[in-house]
Design an enzyme around this catalytic site. Structure first.
Site, PDB file in Angstrom:
ATOM      1  N   HIS A   1      94.457 127.944  12.755  1.00 30.52           N
ATOM      2  CA  HIS A   1      94.305 126.996  13.859  1.00 30.52           C
ATOM      3  C   HIS A   1      93.526 125.796  13.327  1.00 30.52           C
ATOM      4  O   HIS A   1      92.308 125.707  13.483  1.00 30.52           O
ATOM      5  CB  HIS A   1      93.580 127.644  15.030  1.00 30.52           C
TER       6      HIS A   1
ATOM      7  N   HIS B   1     102.355 125.008  15.752  1.00 25.52           N
ATOM      8  CA  HIS B   1     101.306 124.635  16.693  1.00 25.52           C
ATOM      9  C   HIS B   1     100.745 123.262  16.343  1.00 25.52           C
ATOM     10  O   HIS B   1     101.391 122.257  16.540  1.00 25.52           O
ATOM     11  CB  HIS B   1     100.216 125.710  16.719  1.00 25.52           C
TER      12      HIS B   1
ATOM     13  N   CYS C   1      96.070 130.666  30.886  1.00 24.04           N
ATOM     14  CA  CYS C   1      96.725 131.652  30.025  1.00 24.04           C
ATOM     15  C   CYS C   1      98.043 131.182  29.434  1.00 24.04           C
ATOM     16  O   CYS C   1      98.422 131.593  28.337  1.00 24.04           O
ATOM     17  CB  CYS C   1      96.972 132.942  30.807  1.00 24.04           C
TER      18      CYS C   1
ATOM     19  N   MET D   1      90.997 135.852  21.721  1.00 28.54           N
ATOM     20  CA  MET D   1      91.047 136.039  23.157  1.00 28.54           C
ATOM     21  C   MET D   1      89.641 135.879  23.727  1.00 28.54           C
ATOM     22  O   MET D   1      88.739 136.636  23.363  1.00 28.54           O
ATOM     23  CB  MET D   1      91.584 137.436  23.486  1.00 28.54           C
TER      24      MET D   1
ATOM     25  N   CYS E   1      98.949 129.872  25.627  1.00 29.41           N
ATOM     26  CA  CYS E   1      99.189 130.750  24.480  1.00 29.41           C
ATOM     27  C   CYS E   1     100.244 131.812  24.756  1.00 29.41           C
ATOM     28  O   CYS E   1     100.994 132.181  23.866  1.00 29.41           O
ATOM     29  CB  CYS E   1      97.893 131.433  24.062  1.00 29.41           C
ATOM     30  N   HIS E   2     100.283 132.297  25.967  1.00 26.86           N
ATOM     31  CA  HIS E   2     101.195 133.404  26.265  1.00 26.86           C
ATOM     32  C   HIS E   2     102.534 132.933  26.833  1.00 26.86           C
ATOM     33  O   HIS E   2     103.443 133.737  27.013  1.00 26.86           O
ATOM     34  CB  HIS E   2     100.530 134.382  27.246  1.00 26.86           C
TER      35      HIS E   2
END
Length: 578
Positions: free
Chosen positions: A398, A355, A75, A116, A78-79
């Site tokens: 992305h 990114h 996780c 997600m 991304c978080h």
């Protein structure tokens, strides 16, 4: 062959979006990583006590330790390690407690087209693990360890010194057509011959290798795992093996080598998610030479950020510099490596949540996604300046490295797909021949669906391939959309048709939810390889497609192909060809 026209899928796309749009927005999660090979998860916060407030679930010490490990591996990418968000939403207690356990449990279980993953229904997390993580994100975040030169030196190992390595290539491998394939959950990479499809060797690495990069000479293959372990493989050896290794932090994503003329293979650089920093290393031994922290002020708000993670790093072909994306502060650093003692850094204010990205076809311009802002940033690497910031018109671009091709109307373009919706965006990249469209969004059109991780083409190919890896619909996530470049319409109001390749079906995998990810061409541009990525205890595969005919050419299956994801052809990666 079951290649279906676009119209057949319209109802499926609509129903998937309706079924899984739970209202959280673009929560783009990273691919699953294994529990087995993680070397160090964030340490539990000594001051953290089980939540006692009404409605907040409590966790035992053992549960907290297990949840820390799952969060770190699956996780945090991304978080954020501190759960402050980036590509994915923030998961701080003030937000998660308001949402509540039932809501969090459902979202973790079912995922969304915004990127997600459906952790529960895919089987990647058990019901108990889903329940645990729903409770965990309602707790206060745990504090991860720092990682300075002392820790790096402790992990640095030179297995074969440079003086003991060969002075010329000692094997008969076709290195230019070799593929380095990430075996994510095994903590390994497979070296596969692009001509014979033979697995030449499997090497133990850090877990969940994120990327493979080649030195400028093509001799050294460097891989970096999500656990921040860097391994250097000497491809000239009779039996190519790891010759040096180092751990640069607790979590990382990027590694690169110097490419400017006269500096080939001189230095390597690795960027960490935690601690937020990058390190410049000796190019032959990985000896850590210079650590640079990225903690600092957000470019637009001028407020301090404790976790500005290092995302993509590329080597400039025009100057002796590394191009370093600093995600949360929205800055791009051009790091001059000619004098590490008197280090010169050009800092460009770009856009937040930088990114991944790649170079245009001339290698002059670096184009990178500021994905949570729905924009791409263009840097002129020859002049060292910001060229443009352009909205993509989609949600959470992305691109991977992106796709360069010549559009029949708009000329040279660079393309990205999106995590959060089905759109493909085209950016004009020819300021001399097509000045009116340079660095502008010239077209946007739909592909399969949300959850795309990579878009791919090759010089001379007439096809653009777009995956939908993280789409929660298992049929969509097992397919690839292919656009015919010659048939892209001049009228931007007209959406181009695309062909659907049933890659997972071709792999003939009957168990699990195999996801198709990351096309990569062979050295001649005649074949494109796709990973069919299944759960770690189920069968996976690599499917090879003939680029000219779009027909199945080969299915590579082997018990050693455990969760294959990224694939990097030596020639293409060495030359930044995409």
């Amino acid at each position: 062959m079951n290649i279906l026209p676009t119209s057949v899928r319209t109802g499926l796309l609509a129903s998937a979006a309706f079924a899984f749009a739970l209202g959280v927005g673009a929560v783009a999660a990273q691919e699953a990583a294994p529990a087995e090979n993680a070397t160090e998860a964030p340490a539990a916060n000594d001051n953290q006590a089980p939540a006692e407030a009404e409605g907040i679930p409590t966790l035992t010490e053992a549960e907290l330790e297990e949840a820390n490990k799952i969060y770190f591996e699956r996780c945090a990418g991304c978080h954020g390690v501190l759960r402050k968000g980036a590509t994915g939403k923030a998961l701080t207690p003030d937000l998660t407690r308001e949402l509540g356990y039932d809501y969090l449990h459902s979202f973790i279980t079912y995922g969304s087209p915004a990127g997600m993953p459906n952790w529960g229904t895919s089987g990647d997390l058990t019901e108990d693990e889903v329940s645990l993580m729903a409770k965990y994100v309602m707790q206060d975040p745990s504090a991860p360890p720092e990682w300075g030169m002392d820790k790096m030196q402790e992990t640095w190992k030179v297995i074969v010194p440079p003086e003991d390595r060969p002075t010329e290539k000692m094997n008969d491998w076709d290195l230019e057509n070799l593929f380095s394939v990430t075996l994510r959950d095994a903590g390994q990479v497979a070296l596969i011959d692009g001509g014979t499809y033979e697995i030449k060797k499997v090497l133990d690495t850090g877990y969940a290798v994120h990327i493979s990069r080649l030195s400028a000479s093509g001799r050294y293959l460097l891989v970096i795992g999500r656990d921040a372990k860097v391994d250097m493989i000497d491809l000239w050896m009779e039996d190519p093996s790891i010759v040096a290794t180092i751990k640069v932090g607790s979590e990382a994503r990027s590694v690169e080598t110097s490419k400017f003329e006269g500096w080939e293979d001189k230095y390597a650089i690795a960027g960490a998610y935690w601690p937020p920093q990058y390190v410049i290393m000796d190019g032959a031994t990985l000896e850590p030479l210079k650590i640079v922290s990225t903690r600092g002020m957000v470019y637009d708000e001028q407020t301090y950020h404790p976790e500005p993670r290092v995302a993509a790093i590329l080597a400039s072909h025009y100057r002796p510099e590394f191009i370093v994306n600093i995600k949360e502060t929205g800055k791009i650093q051009l790091v001059d490596y000619t004098d590490l003692t008197n280090l010169k850094i050009t800092e460009i204010e770009a856009e937040r949540f930088l990114h991944d990205g790649g170079l245009d076809s001339t290698h002059r311009y670096f184009i990178t996604a500021a994905n949570a802002r729905g924009k791409v940033v263009v840097i002129d690497t020859k002049e060292g300046t910001l060229e443009a910031v352009t909205e993509t018109g989609g949600e959470t671009p992305h691109p991977g490295r992106g796709a360069n091709f010549t559009h029949p109307t708009f000329g040279p373009v660079w393309a990205t797909s999106h995590l959060g919706d089905d759109s493909v965006a085209l950016l004009g990249t020819d300021p001399e021949g097509h000045a009116d469209s340079a660095w502008k969004l010239v077209d946007s059109f739909p592909a399969l669906g949300g959850g795309s991780l990579f878009i791919k083409t090759y010089p001379g190919s007439n096809h653009v391939y777009v995956d939908a890896t993280l789409n929660p619909d298992p049929e969509i996530s097992g397919e690839v959309a292919v656009f015919d470049i010659d048939k892209l319409p001049a009228d931007t109001e007209v959406d181009p048709e695309f062909t659907i390749l049933p890659i997972a079906e071709w792999a003939e995998i009957e168990d699990g939810q195999p996801r198709v990810v990351q096309g990569e061409f062979n050295k001649d541009g005649t074949e494109v390889w796709f990973s069919v990525w299944n759960a770690k205890d189920k069968e996976s595969a690599i499917v090879v497609v003939d680029d000219a005919t779009l027909e199945l050419k080969q299915v590579i299956k082997d018990p050693r192909l455990i969760t294959p994801t990224g694939k990097f052809n030596v020639q293409n990666t060495m030359g930044d060809i995409y």
